[in-house]
Design a protein around this motif. Structure first.
Motif, short mmCIF file in Angstrom:
data_model
loop_
_atom_site.label_atom_id
_atom_site.label_comp_id
_atom_site.label_asym_id
_atom_site.label_seq_id
_atom_site.Cartn_x
_atom_site.Cartn_y
_atom_site.Cartn_z
N ALA A 288 -42.24 71.39 -35.59
CA ALA A 288 -43.40 71.13 -34.76
C ALA A 288 -44.32 70.13 -35.44
O ALA A 288 -45.36 69.77 -34.93
N THR A 289 -43.94 69.71 -36.64
CA THR A 289 -44.75 68.77 -37.41
C THR A 289 -43.86 67.62 -37.83
O THR A 289 -42.78 67.43 -37.32
N ASN B 60 -50.90 68.87 -39.31
CA ASN B 60 -51.36 68.88 -37.92
C ASN B 60 -50.63 67.79 -37.16
O ASN B 60 -50.58 66.64 -37.58
N HIS B 61 -50.06 68.17 -36.01
CA HIS B 61 -49.29 67.22 -35.22
C HIS B 61 -49.39 67.58 -33.74
O HIS B 61 -48.98 68.66 -33.33
N GLU B 62 -49.98 66.67 -32.97
CA GLU B 62 -50.10 66.84 -31.52
C GLU B 62 -50.69 68.19 -31.13
O GLU B 62 -50.19 68.91 -30.27
N GLY B 63 -51.77 68.55 -31.81
CA GLY B 63 -52.50 69.77 -31.47
C GLY B 63 -51.93 71.05 -32.04
O GLY B 63 -52.46 72.13 -31.78
N THR C 273 -50.97 73.13 -35.51
CA THR C 273 -51.17 73.22 -36.96
C THR C 273 -50.09 74.11 -37.55
O THR C 273 -49.82 75.20 -37.04
N ASN D 4 -49.93 77.65 -32.28
CA ASN D 4 -49.57 76.96 -31.05
C ASN D 4 -50.77 76.72 -30.15
O ASN D 4 -51.80 77.39 -30.26
N GLN D 5 -50.63 75.78 -29.25
CA GLN D 5 -51.73 75.42 -28.36
C GLN D 5 -52.09 76.54 -27.39
O GLN D 5 -53.20 76.60 -26.89
#
Length: 263
Positions: free
Chosen positions: A14-15, A207-210, A212, A233-234
């Motif tokens: 996710a990063t 941190n990547h596209e919201g 962490t 997650n968002q």
């Protein structure tokens, strides 16, 4: 019981992925958070042990393990000549000093903190965190058993640099990996603080596209490493992935981290 009595796969992408970890920084403990200790439990029942009651739990302060105990004399006679002995246990823990109880009069209650150190005899217990204890007094020797919370075994020297983290994770068997999605009420700041206070070290925050992700390391006091990824997650959920070389240890560390996160 009867001890002899003597002197006392890669993380989720996710990063930017594992390559980002080669620039790991050092972890620092967050102020305002404390080590998680469960409430005291009954270790010795007065009704079955000539009136001596012992409640206890474990904590870590300044890198030192303590047995935090409350002694109560519910009998009509005094208790004196106290001493303590640990049986062989999985992590070789032993008292680091004498039991600081000289005399316990009828109906008296006394709080005692016993420092604990490594260096004792090692024997695999079932469960692994089981600790058998003997208490000697003028009235007789009393035996009790308890289970040490797994976060007590988290050492203070568990930080890793980026290359060591990546190589260690890659070396773990992917079949051992444990994953779960949690829904927590704490903020990211509070979660990081709670984990840091319990010697769970943040190796890197990405941190990547919201999203962490925290890459984290734990080193048990017997030098076994456990690595963890915590993903915020968002949707507000928190994904946890953990891996290590010993599945029978990993499941208990996973449960301990969950307990800390929900505390």
């Amino acid at each position: 019981m009867g001890p002899s009595f003597g002197s006392p796969p890669a993380p989720a992408a996710a990063t930017g992925g594992l390559d980002d970890l080669f620039s790991l920084g050092s972890s620092t403990s967050a102020p305002g958070f404390s080590f998680y200790s469960p409430p005291k439990q009954e270790w010795l029942d007065a009704m079955k042990n000539k009136g001596l009651e012992i409640l206890g739990t474990f904590t870590v302060q300044g890198g030192v393990i303590y047995a935090d105990m409350t002694f109560t004399n519910k009998a009509m006679q005094d208790f004196s000549e106290f001493a303590i002995q640990f049986n062989k246990n999985s992590f070789g823990l032993m008292p680091a000093g004498p039991l600081n109880v000289t005399r316990l009069m009828p109906q008296q209650t006394l709080d005692v903190k016993l420092p604990i150190q490594k260096g004792g005899a090692v024997m695999k217990m079932d469960p692994l965190n089981n600790l058998q204890i003997a208490i000697k007094t003028n009235v007789g020797v009393f035996y009790m058993a308890t289970q040490i919370p797994w976060n007590v075994y988290f050492g203070t020297d568990g930080t890793l640099d980026g290359r060591a983290y990546v190589e260690m994770w890659k070396g773990f068997n992917s079949a051992n990996e444990m994953k779960k999605t949690l829904y927590l009420t704490h903020s990211q700041h509070d979660i990081k603080g709670r984990l840091s206070a319990n010697n769970v070290f943040i190796a890197k925050e990405v941190n990547h596209e919201g999203v962490t992700v925290l890459y984290m390391s734990i080193k048990l006091i017997n030098n076994i490493y456990v690595l963890m990824e915590l993903k915020f997650n968002q949707d507000g959920s928190v994904g946890i992935a953990m891996n290590g070389s010993f599945p029978d240890v990993l499941k208990f560390v996973f449960e301990a981290v969950e307990t800390i996160l929900h505390s």
